[in-house]
Design a protein around this motif. Structure first.
Motif, PDB file in Angstrom:
ATOM      1  N   UNK A 130       0.829  -1.203   0.000  1.00 27.41           N
ATOM      2  CA  UNK A 130       0.000   0.000   0.000  1.00 27.41           C
ATOM      3  C   UNK A 130       0.865   1.256   0.000  1.00 27.41           C
ATOM      4  N   UNK A 131       0.496   2.267  -0.802  1.00 30.47           N
ATOM      5  CA  UNK A 131       1.188   3.556  -0.738  1.00 30.47           C
ATOM      6  C   UNK A 131       0.833   4.303   0.538  1.00 30.47           C
ATOM      7  N   UNK A 132       1.746   5.146   0.980  1.00 30.48           N
ATOM      8  CA  UNK A 132       1.561   5.962   2.185  1.00 30.48           C
ATOM      9  C   UNK A 132       1.737   7.433   1.814  1.00 30.48           C
ATOM     10  N   UNK A 133       0.810   8.250   2.259  1.00 33.32           N
ATOM     11  CA  UNK A 133       0.936   9.700   2.158  1.00 33.32           C
ATOM     12  C   UNK A 133       0.670  10.281   3.550  1.00 33.32           C
ATOM     13  N   UNK A 134       1.514  11.213   3.978  1.00 32.53           N
ATOM     14  CA  UNK A 134       1.320  11.801   5.288  1.00 32.53           C
ATOM     15  C   UNK A 134       1.810  13.238   5.317  1.00 32.53           C
ATOM     16  N   UNK A 135       1.232  14.032   6.220  1.00 34.74           N
ATOM     17  CA  UNK A 135       1.614  15.433   6.370  1.00 34.74           C
ATOM     18  C   UNK A 135       1.262  15.879   7.779  1.00 34.74           C
ATOM     19  N   UNK A 136       2.022  16.851   8.289  1.00 35.95           N
ATOM     20  CA  UNK A 136       1.750  17.344   9.626  1.00 35.95           C
ATOM     21  C   UNK A 136       2.904  18.161  10.158  1.00 35.95           C
ATOM     22  N   UNK A 152       9.607  24.045  15.783  1.00 36.29           N
ATOM     23  CA  UNK A 152       8.598  23.263  15.074  1.00 36.29           C
ATOM     24  C   UNK A 152       8.950  23.149  13.587  1.00 36.29           C
ATOM     25  N   UNK A 153       8.605  22.000  13.001  1.00 34.80           N
ATOM     26  CA  UNK A 153       8.820  21.760  11.577  1.00 34.80           C
ATOM     27  C   UNK A 153       7.518  21.318  10.914  1.00 34.80           C
ATOM     28  N   UNK A 154       7.304  21.773   9.681  1.00 33.45           N
ATOM     29  CA  UNK A 154       6.240  21.232   8.847  1.00 33.45           C
ATOM     30  C   UNK A 154       6.809  20.046   8.082  1.00 33.45           C
ATOM     31  N   UNK A 155       5.983  19.011   7.872  1.00 33.47           N
ATOM     32  CA  UNK A 155       6.486  17.774   7.275  1.00 33.47           C
ATOM     33  C   UNK A 155       5.514  17.215   6.249  1.00 33.47           C
ATOM     34  N   UNK A 156       6.075  16.564   5.242  1.00 33.76           N
ATOM     35  CA  UNK A 156       5.288  15.822   4.259  1.00 33.76           C
ATOM     36  C   UNK A 156       6.102  14.608   3.839  1.00 33.76           C
ATOM     37  N   UNK A 157       5.432  13.484   3.608  1.00 37.09           N
ATOM     38  CA  UNK A 157       6.151  12.270   3.255  1.00 37.09           C
ATOM     39  C   UNK A 157       5.328  11.333   2.414  1.00 37.09           C
ATOM     40  N   UNK A 158       6.033  10.428   1.736  1.00 38.68           N
ATOM     41  CA  UNK A 158       5.368   9.381   0.964  1.00 38.68           C
ATOM     42  C   UNK A 158       6.222   8.128   1.009  1.00 38.68           C
TER      43      UNK A 158
END
Length: 227
Positions: free
Chosen positions: A138-144, A164-170
């Motif tokens: 399964x693909x994963x997409x995330x942000x936060x 604090x850091x903003x994050x995005x990932x796949x």
């Protein structure tokens, strides 16, 4: 004290969700390439503190994925994060204004001495995650966001207690059995609050900024569905 409160709230949430069997506990390790060099105006003199991010860094720790009835979930965790830097005092204005006249004499009169600063943080992510948990692959997409709380910095006294850091990932996750999955992800993070106490020393022809932390990481993780 602030990160202790976060840890207690996280543990309380884990207990509540585990009773409903809606949580996956996991372990994560990520190798990190961090950029964000520059100078801090730490003294009322010609000398400035140069920040160089040339060390190997990583994060590792426990994660918790709070599941919903859909493919969306919420992820947090407790991560030990190594963000070491190298510093040295440097007279940029000397070279900029006088270097053309007597550059050799300036170089011989002042040789920067590098010092490794061991910056260690407790990182607590809060991520919204999409993953088809019914699929074997399964693909994963995330942000936060990532909240980083300072643990130690060799008495550098310039690092703020939190940023604090903003994050995005796949990435991809693979189901090993009914309870366990393994996953591999790429994540990009950008600091959204300042990291150091002193102001940044900048020049018109230089856009470097040690507060503009950019992190590219490759993460390997395992998680287990509580029954």
């Amino acid at each position: 004290m602030r990160y202790v409160i976060f840890a207690l709230l996280l543990l309380a949430s884990l207990e509540a969700f585990s009773q409903d069997k809606n949580i996956r506990l996991g372990f994560q390790f990520s190798g990190e390439n961090i950029s964000g060099d520059g100078f801090l105006a730490t003294r009322e003199s010609a000398l400035n503190t140069n920040i160089a991010r040339d060390e190997f860094n990583f994060s590792t720790g426990l994660t918790a994925n709070f599941l919903t009835n859909s493919s969306f979930s919420f992820q947090t965790g407790l991560l030990y994060s190594k963000k070491d830097i190298t510093t040295y005092e440097y007279c940029v204005s000397c070279f900029a204004y006088y270097g053309q006249v007597n550059q050799r004499a300036l170089f011989l009169s002042y040789v920067p001495i590098p010092k490794e600063i061991n910056q260690r943080f407790l990182s607590i992510p809060f991520l919204v995650r999409f993953e088809d948990r019914g699929a074997k692959l399964a693909p994963i997409f995330e942000a936060g966001i990532y909240n980083n709380f300072l643990l130690s910095d060799n008495d550098f006294e310039e690092t703020k207690s939190a940023f604090m850091e903003a994050a995005a990932g796949l990435g991809l996750s693979y189901r090993l059995n009914k309870q366990m999955r393994v996953e591999f992800k790429y994540s990009y993070r950008q600091s959204i609050t300042s990291i150091f106490e002193s102001p940044v020393q900048s020049w018109s022809n230089d856009d470097s900024d040690p507060n503009k932390l950019k992190t590219q990481s490759f993460q390997l993780g395992f998680n287990y569905l509580l029954k």
